[in-house]
Design a protein around this motif. Structure first.
Motif, mmCIF file in Angstrom:
data_model
loop_
_atom_site.group_PDB
_atom_site.id
_atom_site.type_symbol
_atom_site.label_atom_id
_atom_site.label_comp_id
_atom_site.label_asym_id
_atom_site.label_seq_id
_atom_site.Cartn_x
_atom_site.Cartn_y
_atom_site.Cartn_z
ATOM 1 N N ARG A 67 -35.710 -25.159 -77.192
ATOM 2 C CA ARG A 67 -34.524 -24.832 -76.390
ATOM 3 C C ARG A 67 -33.569 -24.011 -77.249
ATOM 4 O O ARG A 67 -32.483 -24.451 -77.589
ATOM 5 N N GLY A 68 -34.013 -22.809 -77.611
ATOM 6 C CA GLY A 68 -33.278 -21.975 -78.549
ATOM 7 C C GLY A 68 -32.088 -21.225 -77.977
ATOM 8 O O GLY A 68 -31.338 -20.609 -78.725
ATOM 9 N N LEU A 69 -31.902 -21.246 -76.674
ATOM 10 C CA LEU A 69 -30.775 -20.551 -76.059
ATOM 11 C C LEU A 69 -29.819 -21.602 -75.494
ATOM 12 O O LEU A 69 -30.217 -22.451 -74.694
ATOM 13 N N GLN A 70 -28.553 -21.536 -75.928
ATOM 14 C CA GLN A 70 -27.549 -22.452 -75.401
ATOM 15 C C GLN A 70 -26.492 -21.641 -74.657
ATOM 16 O O GLN A 70 -26.211 -20.501 -75.009
ATOM 17 N N ALA A 71 -25.924 -22.282 -73.647
ATOM 18 C CA ALA A 71 -24.914 -21.611 -72.831
ATOM 19 C C ALA A 71 -23.887 -22.626 -72.355
ATOM 20 O O ALA A 71 -24.123 -23.834 -72.349
ATOM 21 N N LEU A 72 -22.729 -22.094 -71.974
ATOM 22 C CA LEU A 72 -21.682 -22.867 -71.328
ATOM 23 C C LEU A 72 -21.597 -22.380 -69.890
ATOM 24 O O LEU A 72 -21.488 -21.180 -69.648
ATOM 25 N N LEU A 73 -21.654 -23.310 -68.953
ATOM 26 C CA LEU A 73 -21.553 -22.975 -67.537
ATOM 27 C C LEU A 73 -20.227 -23.491 -67.011
ATOM 28 O O LEU A 73 -19.953 -24.694 -67.085
ATOM 29 N N LEU A 74 -19.400 -22.602 -66.515
ATOM 30 C CA LEU A 74 -18.142 -22.965 -65.864
ATOM 31 C C LEU A 74 -18.435 -23.062 -64.373
ATOM 32 O O LEU A 74 -18.896 -22.095 -63.764
ATOM 33 N N VAL A 75 -18.194 -24.237 -63.801
ATOM 34 C CA VAL A 75 -18.624 -24.513 -62.433
ATOM 35 C C VAL A 75 -17.420 -24.863 -61.567
ATOM 36 O O VAL A 75 -16.600 -25.703 -61.940
ATOM 37 N N GLN A 76 -17.346 -24.205 -60.395
ATOM 38 C CA GLN A 76 -16.360 -24.558 -59.375
ATOM 39 C C GLN A 76 -17.065 -25.351 -58.288
ATOM 40 O O GLN A 76 -18.114 -24.929 -57.793
ATOM 41 N N VAL A 77 -16.492 -26.486 -57.930
ATOM 42 C CA VAL A 77 -17.034 -27.325 -56.863
ATOM 43 C C VAL A 77 -16.053 -27.273 -55.696
ATOM 44 O O VAL A 77 -14.858 -27.512 -55.866
ATOM 45 N N ARG A 78 -16.550 -26.949 -54.506
ATOM 46 C CA ARG A 78 -15.707 -26.863 -53.323
ATOM 47 C C ARG A 78 -16.402 -27.526 -52.149
ATOM 48 O O ARG A 78 -17.563 -27.213 -51.910
ATOM 49 N N PRO A 79 -15.772 -28.395 -51.431
ATOM 50 C CA PRO A 79 -14.452 -28.921 -51.732
ATOM 51 C C PRO A 79 -14.537 -29.916 -52.890
ATOM 52 O O PRO A 79 -15.558 -30.568 -53.084
ATOM 53 N N HIS A 80 -13.461 -30.001 -53.629
ATOM 54 C CA HIS A 80 -13.407 -30.876 -54.794
ATOM 55 C C HIS A 80 -12.987 -32.265 -54.310
ATOM 56 O O HIS A 80 -11.834 -32.650 -54.418
ATOM 57 N N ARG A 81 -13.967 -33.001 -53.787
ATOM 58 C CA ARG A 81 -13.700 -34.330 -53.236
ATOM 59 C C ARG A 81 -14.568 -35.369 -53.936
ATOM 60 O O ARG A 81 -15.699 -35.089 -54.340
ATOM 61 N N ARG A 82 -14.030 -36.561 -54.058
ATOM 62 C CA ARG A 82 -14.687 -37.656 -54.792
ATOM 63 C C ARG A 82 -16.116 -37.899 -54.312
ATOM 64 O O ARG A 82 -17.016 -38.123 -55.110
ATOM 65 N N GLU A 83 -16.351 -37.865 -53.009
ATOM 66 C CA GLU A 83 -17.696 -38.174 -52.512
ATOM 67 C C GLU A 83 -18.738 -37.132 -52.915
ATOM 68 O O GLU A 83 -19.929 -37.419 -52.926
ATOM 69 N N THR A 131 -26.391 -23.387 -58.337
ATOM 70 C CA THR A 131 -25.942 -22.634 -57.157
ATOM 71 C C THR A 131 -26.682 -23.035 -55.890
ATOM 72 O O THR A 131 -26.220 -22.724 -54.794
ATOM 73 N N SER A 132 -27.796 -23.745 -56.000
ATOM 74 C CA SER A 132 -28.493 -24.222 -54.801
ATOM 75 C C SER A 132 -27.788 -25.430 -54.182
ATOM 76 O O SER A 132 -28.060 -25.777 -53.033
ATOM 77 N N ARG A 133 -26.877 -26.035 -54.907
ATOM 78 C CA ARG A 133 -26.132 -27.197 -54.389
ATOM 79 C C ARG A 133 -25.016 -26.698 -53.458
ATOM 80 O O ARG A 133 -24.270 -25.788 -53.815
ATOM 81 N N ARG A 134 -24.877 -27.324 -52.305
ATOM 82 C CA ARG A 134 -23.876 -26.889 -51.317
ATOM 83 C C ARG A 134 -22.458 -26.942 -51.854
ATOM 84 O O ARG A 134 -21.618 -26.115 -51.498
ATOM 85 N N GLU A 135 -22.152 -27.935 -52.712
ATOM 86 C CA GLU A 135 -20.787 -28.091 -53.198
ATOM 87 C C GLU A 135 -20.429 -27.126 -54.322
ATOM 88 O O GLU A 135 -19.261 -26.981 -54.674
ATOM 89 N N VAL A 136 -21.399 -26.436 -54.902
ATOM 90 C CA VAL A 136 -21.118 -25.505 -56.000
ATOM 91 C C VAL A 136 -20.739 -24.147 -55.410
ATOM 92 O O VAL A 136 -21.553 -23.477 -54.774
ATOM 93 N N ALA A 137 -19.485 -23.762 -55.646
ATOM 94 C CA ALA A 137 -18.980 -22.492 -55.115
ATOM 95 C C ALA A 137 -19.246 -21.334 -56.074
ATOM 96 O O ALA A 137 -19.438 -20.199 -55.640
ATOM 97 N N ARG A 138 -19.241 -21.620 -57.388
ATOM 98 C CA ARG A 138 -19.378 -20.538 -58.369
ATOM 99 C C ARG A 138 -19.830 -21.114 -59.698
ATOM 100 O O ARG A 138 -19.443 -22.208 -60.078
ATOM 101 N N VAL A 139 -20.659 -20.344 -60.395
ATOM 102 C CA VAL A 139 -21.060 -20.671 -61.761
ATOM 103 C C VAL A 139 -20.852 -19.425 -62.602
ATOM 104 O O VAL A 139 -21.338 -18.344 -62.271
ATOM 105 N N ASP A 140 -20.095 -19.569 -63.668
ATOM 106 C CA ASP A 140 -19.833 -18.488 -64.613
ATOM 107 C C ASP A 140 -20.509 -18.881 -65.927
ATOM 108 O O ASP A 140 -20.256 -19.972 -66.446
ATOM 109 N N THR A 141 -21.366 -18.024 -66.447
ATOM 110 C CA THR A 141 -22.196 -18.364 -67.606
ATOM 111 C C THR A 141 -21.727 -17.637 -68.852
ATOM 112 O O THR A 141 -21.447 -16.441 -68.822
ATOM 113 N N ARG A 142 -21.647 -18.386 -69.955
ATOM 114 C CA ARG A 142 -21.317 -17.832 -71.280
ATOM 115 C C ARG A 142 -22.389 -18.264 -72.260
ATOM 116 O O ARG A 142 -22.636 -19.462 -72.417
#
Length: 159
Positions: A67-83, A131-142
């Motif tokens: 696993r020689g490549l590491q990344a940080l994924l910034l994820v937006q979840v919408r709607p941002h609800r506990r359930e 991104t295949s998850r319905r609650e994930v609105a955006r993924v930004d990769t670094r």
């Protein structure tokens, strides 16, 4: 209300040494801090009971595990609800690629550190598991070019 625990200079010295090498023996710790081995054992046990020491971890080299490549994924979840948050967090924590997960304030809801084989594996992970998850609105990769360990964590110095 503070959750901090009162620590004296001997406790701090023990914590500093153990953070640098958790395999240090009680005899070595005791000699370094200038107390008896039994005293050192008692102090470490107290630090564990009080929750200051949470555990011991083995650090592995992701590249040597394929696993020689590491990344940080910034994820937006919408709607941002506990359930939605609970199942999302459980799924991300269960992924073998996930190294760390942080719940954030600001425009992004989560920061996920991942370790993958290569760019194609990273693309598969982002598309199939995020991104295949319905609650994930955006993924930004670094991509992570290099990572450094920092010094031991100690309480702030009082003025």
């Amino acid at each position: 209300m503070s959750d901090s625990v009162a620590l004296d200079p001997v406790d701090l010295h023990i914590l500093r040494l153990l953070q640098n090498d958790a395999r240090t023996t009680y005899r070595e710790l005791a000699a370094e801090v200038g107390v008896a081995a039994s005293t050192c054992l008692d102090r470490v046990a107290r630090l564990r009971r009080s929750g200051v020491i949470l555990g011991d971890r083995l650090r592995l080299d992701p590249a040597k595990l394929g696993r020689g490549l590491q990344a940080l994924l910034l994820v937006q979840v919408r709607p941002h609800r506990r359930e939605l948050i609970g199942p999302f967090v459980e799924r991300i924590r269960s992924l073998p690629e996930s190294r760390a997960l942080f719940h954030l304030t600001g425009p992004d809801d989560y920061l996920v550190q991942v370790a993958v084989a290569d760019a194609a594996d990273l693309q598969r992970l982002v598309l199939d598991e995020f991104t295949s998850r319905r609650e994930v609105a955006r993924v930004d990769t670094r991509l992570i070019f290099q990572q450094w360990e920092c010094g031991p964590l100690l309480p702030p110095v009082a003025d």
